[in-house]
Design a protein around this motif. Structure first.
Motif, PDB file in Angstrom:
ATOM      1  N   UNK A 114       0.902  -1.317  -0.131  1.00 30.13           N
ATOM      2  CA  UNK A 114      -0.246   0.297  -0.260  1.00 30.13           C
ATOM      3  C   UNK A 114       0.800   0.852  -0.238  1.00 30.13           C
ATOM      4  N   UNK A 115       0.144   2.330  -0.363  1.00 32.41           N
ATOM      5  CA  UNK A 115       0.840   3.571  -0.265  1.00 32.41           C
ATOM      6  C   UNK A 115      -0.472   4.282  -0.303  1.00 32.41           C
ATOM      7  N   UNK A 116       0.140   5.670   0.366  1.00 36.53           N
ATOM      8  CA  UNK A 116      -0.843   6.840   0.017  1.00 36.53           C
ATOM      9  C   UNK A 116      -0.599   7.744  -0.145  1.00 36.53           C
ATOM     10  N   UNK A 117      -1.130   8.825  -0.568  1.00 40.09           N
ATOM     11  CA  UNK A 117      -1.552   9.842  -1.058  1.00 40.09           C
ATOM     12  C   UNK A 117      -1.613  11.144  -0.845  1.00 40.09           C
ATOM     13  N   UNK A 118      -0.631  12.264  -0.479  1.00 36.27           N
ATOM     14  CA  UNK A 118      -0.862  13.090   1.055  1.00 36.27           C
ATOM     15  C   UNK A 118      -2.497  13.769   0.836  1.00 36.27           C
ATOM     16  N   UNK A 119      -3.681  14.271   1.659  1.00 29.93           N
ATOM     17  CA  UNK A 119      -4.598  14.820   1.284  1.00 29.93           C
ATOM     18  C   UNK A 119      -4.367  16.143   0.544  1.00 29.93           C
ATOM     19  N   UNK A 120      -3.752  17.024   1.145  1.00 26.15           N
ATOM     20  CA  UNK A 120      -2.741  18.116   0.581  1.00 26.15           C
ATOM     21  C   UNK A 120      -2.948  17.815  -1.286  1.00 26.15           C
ATOM     22  N   UNK A 123      -7.692  16.802  -2.585  1.00 29.07           N
ATOM     23  CA  UNK A 123      -8.455  18.050  -2.263  1.00 29.07           C
ATOM     24  C   UNK A 123      -9.231  17.279  -0.703  1.00 29.07           C
ATOM     25  N   UNK A 124      -8.295  17.137  -0.093  1.00 26.45           N
ATOM     26  CA  UNK A 124      -8.235  17.024   1.409  1.00 26.45           C
ATOM     27  C   UNK A 124      -8.940  15.166   2.109  1.00 26.45           C
ATOM     28  N   UNK A 125      -8.828  14.091   0.746  1.00 24.34           N
ATOM     29  CA  UNK A 125      -9.434  13.309   0.749  1.00 24.34           C
ATOM     30  C   UNK A 125      -7.728  12.061   0.776  1.00 24.34           C
ATOM     31  N   UNK A 126      -7.921  11.492   2.149  1.00 28.15           N
ATOM     32  CA  UNK A 126      -6.681  10.750   2.402  1.00 28.15           C
ATOM     33  C   UNK A 126      -7.340   9.526   1.654  1.00 28.15           C
ATOM     34  N   UNK A 127      -6.016   9.333   0.442  1.00 27.72           N
ATOM     35  CA  UNK A 127      -6.161   8.578  -0.905  1.00 27.72           C
ATOM     36  C   UNK A 127      -5.397   7.291  -0.901  1.00 27.72           C
ATOM     37  N   UNK A 128      -4.989   6.182  -0.815  1.00 26.39           N
ATOM     38  CA  UNK A 128      -4.482   5.184  -0.891  1.00 26.39           C
ATOM     39  C   UNK A 128      -4.440   4.364  -2.252  1.00 26.39           C
ATOM     40  N   UNK A 129      -3.447   3.381  -1.922  1.00 22.15           N
ATOM     41  CA  UNK A 129      -3.595   2.595  -3.481  1.00 22.15           C
ATOM     42  C   UNK A 129      -3.001   1.252  -2.893  1.00 22.15           C
ATOM     43  N   UNK A 130      -3.681   0.090  -3.567  1.00 19.40           N
ATOM     44  CA  UNK A 130      -3.246  -0.911  -2.547  1.00 19.40           C
ATOM     45  C   UNK A 130      -3.165  -1.661  -3.429  1.00 19.40           C
ATOM     46  N   UNK A 131      -2.227  -2.517  -3.824  1.00 19.09           N
ATOM     47  CA  UNK A 131      -1.967  -3.837  -4.654  1.00 19.09           C
ATOM     48  C   UNK A 131      -2.175  -5.403  -3.586  1.00 19.09           C
ATOM     49  N   UNK A 132      -3.180  -5.810  -3.673  1.00 18.50           N
ATOM     50  CA  UNK A 132      -3.428  -7.876  -2.838  1.00 18.50           C
ATOM     51  C   UNK A 132      -2.310  -7.910  -3.172  1.00 18.50           C
ATOM     52  N   UNK A 133      -1.996  -8.791  -1.807  1.00 18.91           N
ATOM     53  CA  UNK A 133      -0.725  -9.765  -2.191  1.00 18.91           C
ATOM     54  C   UNK A 133      -1.429 -10.945  -2.740  1.00 18.91           C
ATOM     55  N   UNK A 134      -0.340 -11.171  -3.724  1.00 18.08           N
ATOM     56  CA  UNK A 134      -0.527 -12.612  -4.676  1.00 18.08           C
ATOM     57  C   UNK A 134      -1.637 -13.916  -3.925  1.00 18.08           C
ATOM     58  N   UNK A 135      -2.647 -13.844  -4.509  1.00 15.94           N
ATOM     59  CA  UNK A 135      -3.552 -15.128  -4.156  1.00 15.94           C
ATOM     60  C   UNK A 135      -4.909 -14.669  -2.768  1.00 15.94           C
ATOM     61  N   UNK A 136      -4.257 -13.408  -2.906  1.00 14.78           N
ATOM     62  CA  UNK A 136      -5.944 -13.135  -2.111  1.00 14.78           C
ATOM     63  C   UNK A 136      -6.404 -12.331  -2.811  1.00 14.78           C
ATOM     64  N   UNK A 137      -7.355 -12.620  -3.004  1.00 11.68           N
ATOM     65  CA  UNK A 137      -8.158 -11.520  -4.056  1.00 11.68           C
ATOM     66  C   UNK A 137      -9.361 -10.913  -3.883  1.00 11.68           C
ATOM     67  N   UNK A 138     -10.089  -9.963  -4.437  1.00 12.54           N
ATOM     68  CA  UNK A 138     -10.427  -9.097  -3.455  1.00 12.54           C
ATOM     69  C   UNK A 138     -12.278  -9.550  -2.549  1.00 12.54           C
ATOM     70  N   UNK A 139     -12.398 -10.971  -3.131  1.00 16.90           N
ATOM     71  CA  UNK A 139     -13.740 -11.521  -2.433  1.00 16.90           C
ATOM     72  C   UNK A 139     -13.451 -13.076  -2.384  1.00 16.90           C
TER      73      UNK A 139
END
Lengths: 139, 139
Positions: A114-120, A123-139
């Protein structure tokens, strides 16, 4: 660049009353529960469609989520977008001039990167990007 | 009860700078733009996976989003979960003892039917349920 809304992060004072709401009233399935010492939180992931609700309770007042709660009370804390290749996405975001909190990916819940962008920069939204671990599906 | 995260609502002072971020930097496709007089907002929907980011700019200071911005600045405003049958879901939420803002569905963006729960009942998270209009798919 982003494939879907991976999860919303919800800051709560305590996990159990929030579970009564999301698991019992909203009938979402608990997928995972983890204490993430590095981030100072206990986290619970609940499944919804291809995504999740992530409940976050602080391990102490002097943590990012503890300070968030002291400042504005419980509520929406961040949004996370799923990406296929986090290193490539960070590079693209840097090239677009976005200010990052994490210049390099770090380990998130369930072995994701994961990594976070700065809310500055977002537009004030704390925004994360996430790459799931191999083999861990989103559901 | 909820099939997916339909959208996150993001309160912004002005639409155009937010579009530069979400459309140009994040490369999300603009799906819809609408002035919703009844709610006092201009709204833009951008596609992400099966869901959306909804940008909300107030038409005046004395509107719900205008008051939100005055109180806490731009940022995450609400989350919306998609449901198949909003009347049935409202009934189930009432039976679960959840406090509702809307006892009955009202018309939302793109002809959807929507209702809000009270943040008092949802640990500070303004929570919407949305049944898309017939023929309007999520993507």
């Amino acid at each position: 660049m982003f494939s879907r809304i991976d999860h919303i992060g919800v800051a709560v004072e305590q996990i159990e009353p929030a579970l009564e709401l999301y698991r019992d009233s909203f009938q979402l399935r608990v997928a995972h529960r983890e204490v993430v010492e590095q981030q100072g939180v206990e986290a619970v992931l609940l499944d919804i469609g291809d995504g999740h609700v992530e409940l976050l309770a602080p391990l102490a007042a002097d943590t990012p989520v503890g300070r968030f709660l002291a400042k504005q009370g419980p509520g929406l804390h961040h949004v996370a977008y799923q990406v296929a290749d986090i290193a490539q996405t960070l590079q693209a975001l840097r090239q677009a001039g976005l200010e990052l909190i994490d210049e390099h990916p770090r380990v998130g819940i369930r072995g994701s990167r994961v990594a976070f962008m700065h809310p500055r920069a977002t537009a004030g939204v704390l925004t994360e990007i996430v790459e799931p671990a191999a083999g861990v599906e989103a559901h």
